[in-house]
Every structure is written in C-alpha cells, then in structure tokens.
Design an enzyme around this catalytic site. Structure first.
Site, PDB file in Angstrom:
ATOM      1  N   CYS A 112       5.308  -0.404  -3.841  1.00 45.64           N
ATOM      2  CA  CYS A 112       6.377  -0.867  -2.943  1.00 45.64           C
ATOM      3  C   CYS A 112       6.603  -2.363  -3.073  1.00 45.64           C
ATOM      4  O   CYS A 112       7.707  -2.864  -2.817  1.00 45.64           O
ATOM      5  CB  CYS A 112       6.065  -0.489  -1.498  1.00 45.64           C
ATOM      6  N   ASN A 148       0.865   6.784  -4.320  1.00 46.17           N
ATOM      7  CA  ASN A 148       0.707   5.749  -5.352  1.00 46.17           C
ATOM      8  C   ASN A 148      -0.610   4.973  -5.225  1.00 46.17           C
ATOM      9  O   ASN A 148      -1.258   4.675  -6.219  1.00 46.17           O
ATOM     10  CB  ASN A 148       1.910   4.806  -5.373  1.00 46.17           C
ATOM     11  N   GLU A 158       5.709   1.420   7.075  1.00 49.99           N
ATOM     12  CA  GLU A 158       5.643   0.541   5.897  1.00 49.99           C
ATOM     13  C   GLU A 158       6.390   1.262   4.798  1.00 49.99           C
ATOM     14  O   GLU A 158       5.929   2.276   4.278  1.00 49.99           O
ATOM     15  CB  GLU A 158       4.179   0.278   5.526  1.00 49.99           C
TER      16      GLU A 158
END
Length: 487
Positions: free
Chosen positions: A288, A156, A254
């Site tokens: 995210c 992304n 993460e």
C-alpha cells in the site's frame, strides 16, 4: 513442504480456541508461483462467525480481568515462539504469498518487534486524574477494553498486518476475531493461532476464521463485535466504514495508496533511484505504501529515469522457492491482468516504455514508464505491481499539486539536498507519512502509522496510538460521601 500438508492440526479447520471443522467447508492453499496445492484450510461460514463472536464475548470478560503483567507475558511468549519458528513462517510466506526470502524474514522480524511493543502497552499508564470543582470529588479518566475486536487482514504482509492489530488488542484486554485472506490463510492465520494456542492463551480469546467476503461481512456486522480493524482496498473500506458509522461501531481503516516519490532538481539521483527501485519494486510493488507516482523535476527527469532503468534491468524475477530472486510472482492471475492493462493502456495513451512491460505468467518484469500524464491509468490508479511511472514538474508548487491530486494520502517521499525545502513541501502534502531522502515503504512499530483521505479513516497503528485505537475512554468520579442536591 513439497507435498500437500495433511497432518497439521490446522488442516481443513478453523480455530475457535481449538481446531474444529468449518461449516463453510474447506479451501485449497495454493502456491503463488506455480498454483500447486500445498494443503487446505477451513472456511468460516456466517454461522461459524456467530458462534465465535459469542464465545469471544464470553471469554473476554475474564481476559480483561487478568492482571496486565500476565496478559503481557503471554504476548511476549508468543513473540519468542514466533522467532523460534521464523523459518516456518518465512517458508509459508514465500510459497503461499510469493514473497522473496528476505521479505519473509523481515516480516517475521518486524512482527516480533511489534509484539514486544504491544506487550509493553499493557503496563503503561492507562488514564489521567483531573481536578474537580466539587469539594471531595476525584475525577479519574481511564482507558478500558472495547470488548471483541474484529481484525480483517490482507494477503500482502499477512503476518505483520494481522499482528499489528491482534497483539495490541489482546495485550489491552480485548478478545479478537481474526479473518485472514484465503490467499494467505496459513501465514496470516493458522500459524498465528498456533502461536497463541501453544503459549496458553485462554480458549475463546483469539479465534481465527479464514474466509472470503461473506465471512468478513459477518464479522463486521455481528453485534458482539465492538470494533473492526480492516486493512485492504479503499472500495471495501468505504463499505465497512459506512456500516460501522450507521451501527455506531468503532472502526480503524488502513486502505490503499498511490504514493508520490518527489525528486527535486537538487536531489542525489543515485540515492533517489535506489530508493525508487526499492520503494517501487519490493514485493512486486504489492504494498500500500509503494512508490506509485514518481514526480521528477524536468531538469533531472532523463538522468533519473536512466538510473532507475539501469537498476530495474538488473533485477531477477523468478520463483523465490526455487532459488534467490529479487521479485517473485504477483499474487494471482487477475492482479497480473490488471497490472498489464494499466501499463498497456498508458502506453497507448502516450507513455514511453523504458523497461519491462512484459510478463510470463504471474512473473511481471520491473517496469519504468516516462512521459506519464495525469489522465493516464498509470498515474491515476493504484497499480499494486512493479511499475514506476515518471511524471515531470517544473516548480515545487506544481509537485505539491500533483502529489495532492490523488484521493489517496498514505505515504510520500521527497528527495532534496535542502532539508528546509523538503520540510516546507512536506507540510503541504496531504499524506499521513512523509519520508525525506528515503522512500515511502517505511514502518517502525513504535511510531504511529496511518493515512489521510481515501487511505484511511484517521486511525493510527503503532506505539501509544494503539492504546487509543484498541480501548475506549471512561470517566469515573469518586466522592468521599454522598452528594446532597436540592431535590
């Protein structure tokens, strides 16, 4: 870039210090908006990973011994070259990843800043001196490189989310194996390899190994890899964390997020709705940190929803390569189907569709849902699409409980005219990052970044935290003469 690329040095190859054929064959590079073939990259097999890891381990020793200013200079020169090639990086980001042009340009800019910050780490104090109870002894506590760092990056924000690990790891004396996602293997892999190749990084110190789960698994499990830095889904992160824990291997995770955007009864609704549209719809919600749950005080919920709907309906969804667009395509058909399932199942369960809820191919309209209950998919799941689900609350305590009901704890935002009230609430949130009168999608390279709970393992990226992540501690004591003991 209107026809498949055949002449680039990376075409059909992996980077191991030079461009070589991959034992795993090749994979097409596809345009997210149209599915058109733009080229091909090599796919690293487990055998490729083995050779790369052993080569990186050998190269790392000389790299760690290189004076810090020379390591920093290489990272800075790569940053300069990134700026020079900004248009190329942006174009690939648009076509390969479905980014709109401003997002691609922003990603180049923040990555450049991240690399400059990383280069500066090499010249910071790398330890402390402690007193000793032993006469004539000096105690030194220093940070030393880990060795080989495996970086597994997502699609992304492929450039920035790769480089925020690659750049500090290199600057601090480690070698790196970078495994980009196959959906972003040019933007987040091949072009990065070319940067460091062209600025003279010694062969073997950075190796770029595109691939799927088998490639990533080989990186994680290889005994020459001393640390894994993974950005991606919580499900995969749990597997990586479990293996690294058993192997006593350092890991930085993460992971996903289902981030709360809390709007209190005294909020500036124009400002809050602007933040909500940006935080919920930017890059089609495929972030995210995206505003995934809009928790709004009952007294202002209708007015907030109306303002957000008005903003959503003004956004144009289209192919960002063909012309200006606010939103581009979702990354693939599977993700499009998943987003639409979450929306339709939530509506069937009683949510009200206020805007969007439709798509043509991968182009999903920005969607606003109201009357979203906690047991609906739009509240419980990380959507990773341009959907803003609104859930109401009556008290600050209820808002905190709703926000903390998710297993995730990455980012949150609070809107209120009372800073004191928002700060009290922030201290109660299970969230690694909280932004008051802003939205959750925030990142500054000099500030440590990371989440809590299912959003991460407690590691942090950015600023001085990167020193802790990409080095390990060593105690060295020095005595003026040999100590004498009873035997």
């Amino acid at each position: 870039m209107n026809t498949p690329v055949k002449t680039e040095r990376w075409s059909g190859k992996i980077f191991t210090g030079s461009w070589v054929a991959a034992r795993g064959g090749v994979a097409p590079v596809l345009e997210a908006a149209t599915g058109a073939a733009l080229g091909e990259v090599g796919v690293a097999s487990p055998e490729d990973v083995d050779a790369a890891a052993r080569s990186a381990q050998a190269a790392q020793k000389a790299w760690a011994a290189t004076p810090f200013d020379q390591r920093a200079a290489i990272v800075r020169e790569a940053a300069r070259l990134l700026k020079e090639r900004a248009a190329e990086f942006t174009q690939w980001n648009v076509r390969e990843c479905g980014s709109i042009v401003p997002k691609g340009e922003w990603e180049v800019g923040i990555t450049h800043e991240q690399m400059q910050q990383a280069a500066a780490l090499a010249g910071l104090p790398n330890g402390m001196m402690f007193p000793s109870s032993v006469p004539g002894r000096t105690n030194l506590w220093q940070r030393v490189p880990l060795g080989v760092v495996g970086v597994i990056a997502p699609w992304n924000f492929p450039l920035f989310l790769a480089m925020r690990s690659v750049a500090p790891a290199l600057a601090l004396g480690n070698a790196v194996l970078l495994k980009p996602d196959l959906q972003s293997a040019v933007t987040g892999g091949a072009l990065i390899a070319r940067l460091f190749e062209d600025v003279g990084l010694p062969p073997g110190v950075l190796q770029v190994l595109p691939g799927g789960p088998a490639t990533g698994d080989a990186v994680v499990r290889h005994p020459c890899v001393n640390m894994v830095s993974f950005t991606g889904s919580t499900a995969v992160g749990r597997q990586i964390g479990e293996f690294c824990g058993r192997a006593l291997k350092k890991v930085a995770l993460e992971l996903g997020g289902n981030n709360a955007m809390i709007v209190l009864d005294d909020a500036d609704l124009d400002g809050a709705s602007s933040c909500a549209a940006w935080g919920g719809f930017l890059h089609q919600g495929q972030i995210c940190m995206a505003a995934g749950r809009h928790l709004v005080h009952r007294s202002v919920a209708d007015a907030y929803a109306a303002k957000l709907v008005e903003r959503a309906k003004k956004l144009y969804v289209g192919d960002p390569h063909a012309g200006p667009a606010h939103l581009g395509p979702l990354i693939n058909d599977r993700q499009t189907e998943r987003v639409h399932r979450i929306v339709t199942e939530s509506i069937a369960a009683g949510a009200t569709l206020l805007a969007g809820g439709t798509h043509e191919g991968r182009f999903y309209q920005p969607t606003v849902l109201s009357n979203v209950a906690v047991d609906m998919p739009a509240f419980a799941e990380e959507i990773f699409g341009p959907v803003a689900p609104i859930t109401v609350f009556d008290t600050d305590e209820e808002a905190v409980a709703l926000a903390n009901s998710s297993e995730y704890g990455l980012a949150a935002a609070i809107h209120s005219k009372s800073t004191a009230r928002a700060l009290r609430m922030a201290s109660q949130l299970k969230s690694g990052m909280v932004h008051i009168n802003d939205q959750p999608v925030n990142c500054e390279p000099q500030v440590p970044f990371g989440g809590m709970g299912a959003s991460g393992s407690g590691g942090r990226f950015g600023g001085p935290a990167s020193i802790d992540e990409f080095t390990q501690a060593q105690w060295v004591s020095v005595s003026e003469k040999a100590a004498q003991y009873p035997f």
